[in-house]
Design a protein around this motif. Structure first.
Motif, PDB file in Angstrom:
ATOM      1  N   VAL A 170      36.873 -96.638  33.224  1.00 14.24           N
ATOM      2  CA  VAL A 170      37.088 -97.945  33.854  1.00 14.24           C
ATOM      3  C   VAL A 170      36.800 -97.911  35.343  1.00 14.24           C
ATOM      4  O   VAL A 170      36.339 -98.911  35.920  1.00 14.24           O
ATOM      5  N   LYS A 171      37.037 -96.780  35.980  1.00 15.08           N
ATOM      6  CA  LYS A 171      36.787 -96.702  37.414  1.00 15.08           C
ATOM      7  C   LYS A 171      35.345 -97.047  37.743  1.00 15.08           C
ATOM      8  O   LYS A 171      35.056 -97.672  38.781  1.00 15.08           O
ATOM      9  N   TRP A 172      34.444 -96.656  36.858  1.00 17.90           N
ATOM     10  CA  TRP A 172      33.016 -96.795  37.140  1.00 17.90           C
ATOM     11  C   TRP A 172      32.376 -97.956  36.393  1.00 17.90           C
ATOM     12  O   TRP A 172      31.184 -98.204  36.564  1.00 17.90           O
TER      13      TRP A 172
ATOM     14  N   ARG B 271      33.471-105.051  49.759  1.00 15.90           N
ATOM     15  CA  ARG B 271      32.978-104.362  48.559  1.00 15.90           C
ATOM     16  C   ARG B 271      33.652-103.004  48.385  1.00 15.90           C
ATOM     17  O   ARG B 271      33.030-101.996  48.031  1.00 15.90           O
ATOM     18  N   VAL B 272      34.958-102.986  48.642  1.00 15.47           N
ATOM     19  CA  VAL B 272      35.806-101.813  48.415  1.00 15.47           C
ATOM     20  C   VAL B 272      36.916-102.248  47.461  1.00 15.47           C
ATOM     21  O   VAL B 272      37.654-103.193  47.757  1.00 15.47           O
ATOM     22  N   ALA B 273      37.029-101.585  46.320  1.00 14.03           N
ATOM     23  CA  ALA B 273      38.048-101.933  45.332  1.00 14.03           C
ATOM     24  C   ALA B 273      39.282-101.073  45.538  1.00 14.03           C
ATOM     25  O   ALA B 273      39.241 -99.849  45.354  1.00 14.03           O
ATOM     26  N   LEU B 274      40.376-101.708  45.944  1.00 19.35           N
ATOM     27  CA  LEU B 274      41.667-101.062  46.112  1.00 19.35           C
ATOM     28  C   LEU B 274      42.632-101.613  45.077  1.00 19.35           C
ATOM     29  O   LEU B 274      42.404-102.677  44.499  1.00 19.35           O
ATOM     30  N   ALA B 275      43.740-100.902  44.855  1.00 17.66           N
ATOM     31  CA  ALA B 275      44.781-101.410  43.959  1.00 17.66           C
ATOM     32  C   ALA B 275      45.606-102.459  44.702  1.00 17.66           C
ATOM     33  O   ALA B 275      45.986-102.271  45.866  1.00 17.66           O
ATOM     34  N   SER B 276      45.899-103.541  44.011  1.00 15.81           N
ATOM     35  CA  SER B 276      46.622-104.667  44.597  1.00 15.81           C
ATOM     36  C   SER B 276      48.054-104.300  44.939  1.00 15.81           C
ATOM     37  O   SER B 276      48.825-103.876  44.069  1.00 15.81           O
ATOM     38  N   GLY B 277      48.443-104.479  46.204  1.00 11.97           N
ATOM     39  CA  GLY B 277      49.812-104.186  46.622  1.00 11.97           C
ATOM     40  C   GLY B 277      50.860-104.984  45.880  1.00 11.97           C
ATOM     41  O   GLY B 277      51.851-104.416  45.399  1.00 11.97           O
TER      42      GLY B 277
ATOM     43  N   TYR C 253      33.500-102.635  38.171  1.00 13.26           N
ATOM     44  CA  TYR C 253      32.852-103.400  39.236  1.00 13.26           C
ATOM     45  C   TYR C 253      31.375-103.012  39.332  1.00 13.26           C
ATOM     46  O   TYR C 253      30.967-101.943  38.881  1.00 13.26           O
ATOM     47  N   PRO C 254      30.561-103.869  39.955  1.00 11.40           N
ATOM     48  CA  PRO C 254      29.143-103.529  40.155  1.00 11.40           C
ATOM     49  C   PRO C 254      28.982-102.297  41.038  1.00 11.40           C
ATOM     50  O   PRO C 254      29.902-101.872  41.745  1.00 11.40           O
ATOM     51  N   ASP C 255      27.771-101.748  41.029  1.00 11.90           N
ATOM     52  CA  ASP C 255      27.519-100.497  41.745  1.00 11.90           C
ATOM     53  C   ASP C 255      27.608-100.622  43.259  1.00 11.90           C
ATOM     54  O   ASP C 255      27.684 -99.604  43.954  1.00 11.90           O
ATOM     55  N   ASP C 256      27.595-101.847  43.795  1.00 16.79           N
ATOM     56  CA  ASP C 256      27.712-101.967  45.247  1.00 16.79           C
ATOM     57  C   ASP C 256      29.165-101.951  45.719  1.00 16.79           C
ATOM     58  O   ASP C 256      29.430-102.037  46.924  1.00 16.79           O
ATOM     59  N   VAL C 257      30.106-101.816  44.787  1.00 12.52           N
ATOM     60  CA  VAL C 257      31.529-101.739  45.121  1.00 12.52           C
ATOM     61  C   VAL C 257      31.979-100.283  45.077  1.00 12.52           C
ATOM     62  O   VAL C 257      31.696 -99.563  44.111  1.00 12.52           O
ATOM     63  N   LEU C 258      32.678 -99.833  46.115  1.00 14.64           N
ATOM     64  CA  LEU C 258      33.282 -98.494  46.098  1.00 14.64           C
ATOM     65  C   LEU C 258      34.578 -98.566  45.293  1.00 14.64           C
ATOM     66  O   LEU C 258      35.525 -99.241  45.709  1.00 14.64           O
ATOM     67  N   PRO C 259      34.669 -97.867  44.156  1.00  9.12           N
ATOM     68  CA  PRO C 259      35.876 -97.965  43.326  1.00  9.12           C
ATOM     69  C   PRO C 259      36.934 -96.960  43.764  1.00  9.12           C
ATOM     70  O   PRO C 259      36.822 -95.761  43.520  1.00  9.12           O
ATOM     71  N   MET C 260      37.990 -97.457  44.413  1.00 10.06           N
ATOM     72  CA  MET C 260      39.051 -96.593  44.935  1.00 10.06           C
ATOM     73  C   MET C 260      40.406 -97.147  44.513  1.00 10.06           C
ATOM     74  O   MET C 260      41.398 -97.019  45.218  1.00 10.06           O
ATOM     75  N   PHE C 261      40.460 -97.731  43.327  1.00  5.61           N
ATOM     76  CA  PHE C 261      41.650 -98.442  42.884  1.00  5.61           C
ATOM     77  C   PHE C 261      42.473 -97.666  41.873  1.00  5.61           C
ATOM     78  O   PHE C 261      43.674 -97.497  42.052  1.00  5.61           O
ATOM     79  N   VAL C 262      41.863 -97.160  40.828  1.00  4.62           N
ATOM     80  CA  VAL C 262      42.605 -96.542  39.740  1.00  4.62           C
ATOM     81  C   VAL C 262      42.744 -95.038  39.989  1.00  4.62           C
ATOM     82  O   VAL C 262      41.942 -94.441  40.711  1.00  4.62           O
ATOM     83  N   ALA C 263      43.765 -94.424  39.386  1.00  6.38           N
ATOM     84  CA  ALA C 263      44.072 -93.012  39.637  1.00  6.38           C
ATOM     85  C   ALA C 263      43.217 -92.097  38.770  1.00  6.38           C
ATOM     86  O   ALA C 263      43.696 -91.445  37.850  1.00  6.38           O
TER      87      ALA C 263
END
Length: 386
Positions: A20-22, A345-351, A25-35
């Motif tokens: 799911v991390k990859w 375009r940075v995916a973080l986990a929602s606070g 979101y589209p490839d232009d988003v840095l996925p830094m949300f899920v563990a």
């Protein structure tokens, strides 16, 4: 200290992953949300899984397999001075199942269960799944650090809550509860005739120089009323392989766990058990190097923020590879992760998914290349200045 080093896979390799991390979101988003980590598997785990594929060892798990339970016990003894009895453990799919099934066995419908937000978002769903009602006793936050509100927990139990769902170490804030705090918690819970289910999934990733205290070691009371949820999935990046443990230290709780349906064990993944065994038994040097890399990434993130985005405050963490960011000063609203994704375009986990105490915050996964952190901060800073 191990001489090996842990480095992230190149982005070209990571983009070929199908988790799911990859894929979220589209490839232009840095996925830094899920563990999920960007690091390669520990060599011993990779070799064991490849051998299992070669052998066609893809059948049902041996629910009584003592080897994987002994591997965890030996690891706990080496790391934390705790040797849980393998005979008082039970294998299952993941920590969420340990929590939900333990609650189902311990609760009467409608019983209250305490959580301490900001807390791992599934906690809000696992308690109703287990038949309970969520009772919130937020962490104390003095701006410099977090701590359990023991007086609040005492009041909530006096008002009728039956147990505590503890996060130890605490996700998302990286708090490692100290022994004195946990001991006092155990006395409060025992005084009210309650129980504790302790989610300790991040314990193997406690940072160097920090003492992790397993809940079941702090007192006779804790051993009497506690169940620990243990797994190698976060430490060794095995979340998709499905293996975890119920761990108990009393006849009472062992009987609770033994009384659960057989399928609670037999839904476990065979590859999960193989990988977990090799992680705890043969990959301690890899884990040590991974913690070193994560600590360096926290330092790097702090330096990048100080230099380019000082409005964002990185709260101190003593465990895990999850950074808790106070983004309130950016003016991006209650859920800055939404703006970060859309504008930077940075995916973080929602606070706010961690509870209302997460308003203005976001969580960032730093188990990645330092260059990914540099690029993420650059993008966030540009969005903030736009």
């Amino acid at each position: 200290m191990s001489a090996i080093a842990t480095t992230a896979d190149p982005m070209s390799t990571l983009r070929r992953r199908s988790s799911v991390k990859w894929r979220a979101y589209p490839d232009d988003v840095l996925p830094m949300f899920v563990a999920e980590m960007d690091f390669p598997l520990a060599p011993a785990i990779k070799a064991a899984l490849l051998e299992a594929v070669e052998l066609g060892d893809t059948g049902y798990v041996d629910g009584e397999d003592p080897v994987v339970r002994r591997a965890f016990s030996d690891f706990a003894s080496s790391k934390w001075g705790w040797m849980p009895d393998p005979a008082r453990m039970r294998i299952t799919t993941d920590v969420s199942v340990v929590i939900a099934e333990s609650l189902r066995a311990l609760l009467q419908p409608g019983d209250g269960v305490i959580i301490t937000p900001p807390a791992y978002p599934p906690f809000f769903d696992l308690i109703p799944e287990g038949g309970g009602v969520v009772v919130e006793v937020p962490l104390h936050d003095d701006g410099a650090g977090y701590s359990l509100d023991l007086e609040g927990i005492d009041r909530a139990m006096a008002a009728g809550a039956k147990g505590v769902l503890l996060c130890n170490p605490h996700n998302p804030v990286g708090l490692v509860h100290d022994r004195d705090t946990l001991t006092e918690l155990s006395r409060i819970v025992e005084r009210h005739g309650g129980f504790v289910v302790s989610d300790e999934i991040h314990a193997p990733i406690t940072h160097h120089g920090v003492e992790f205290t397993p809940y079941l070691t702090v007192s006779d009371e804790a051993r009497h009323h506690g169940i620990a949820a243990e797994s190698g999935s976060k430490a060794f990046n095995l979340a998709g392989l499905k293996a975890a443990f119920f761990v108990t230290e009393s006849e009472r709780m062992r009987d609770v766990v033994r009384g659960l349906p057989a399928e609670v064990t037999y839904r476990t993944g065979q590859f999960g058990l193989i990988a977990t065994r090799e992680g705890f038994a043969s990959s301690r040097d890899w884990l040590d190097a991974t913690i070193t890399a994560v600590e360096a990434n926290f330092d790097h993130l702090r330096a990048e923020l100080d230099a380019h985005l000082p409005e964002v405050v990185l709260r101190p963490a003593s465990a895990s590879y999850l950074a808790w960011l106070d983004m309130t000063a950016l003016g991006w609203g209650e859920d800055p992760a939404t703006t970060a994704r859309k504008r930077a375009r940075v995916a973080l986990a929602s606070g706010p998914s961690f509870g209302r105490q997460g308003s203005g915050f976001a969580r960032m996964n730093v188990a990645c290349a330092p260059e990914t952190i540099t690029e993420a901060v650059r993008r966030l800073a540009e969005a903030a200045r736009a």
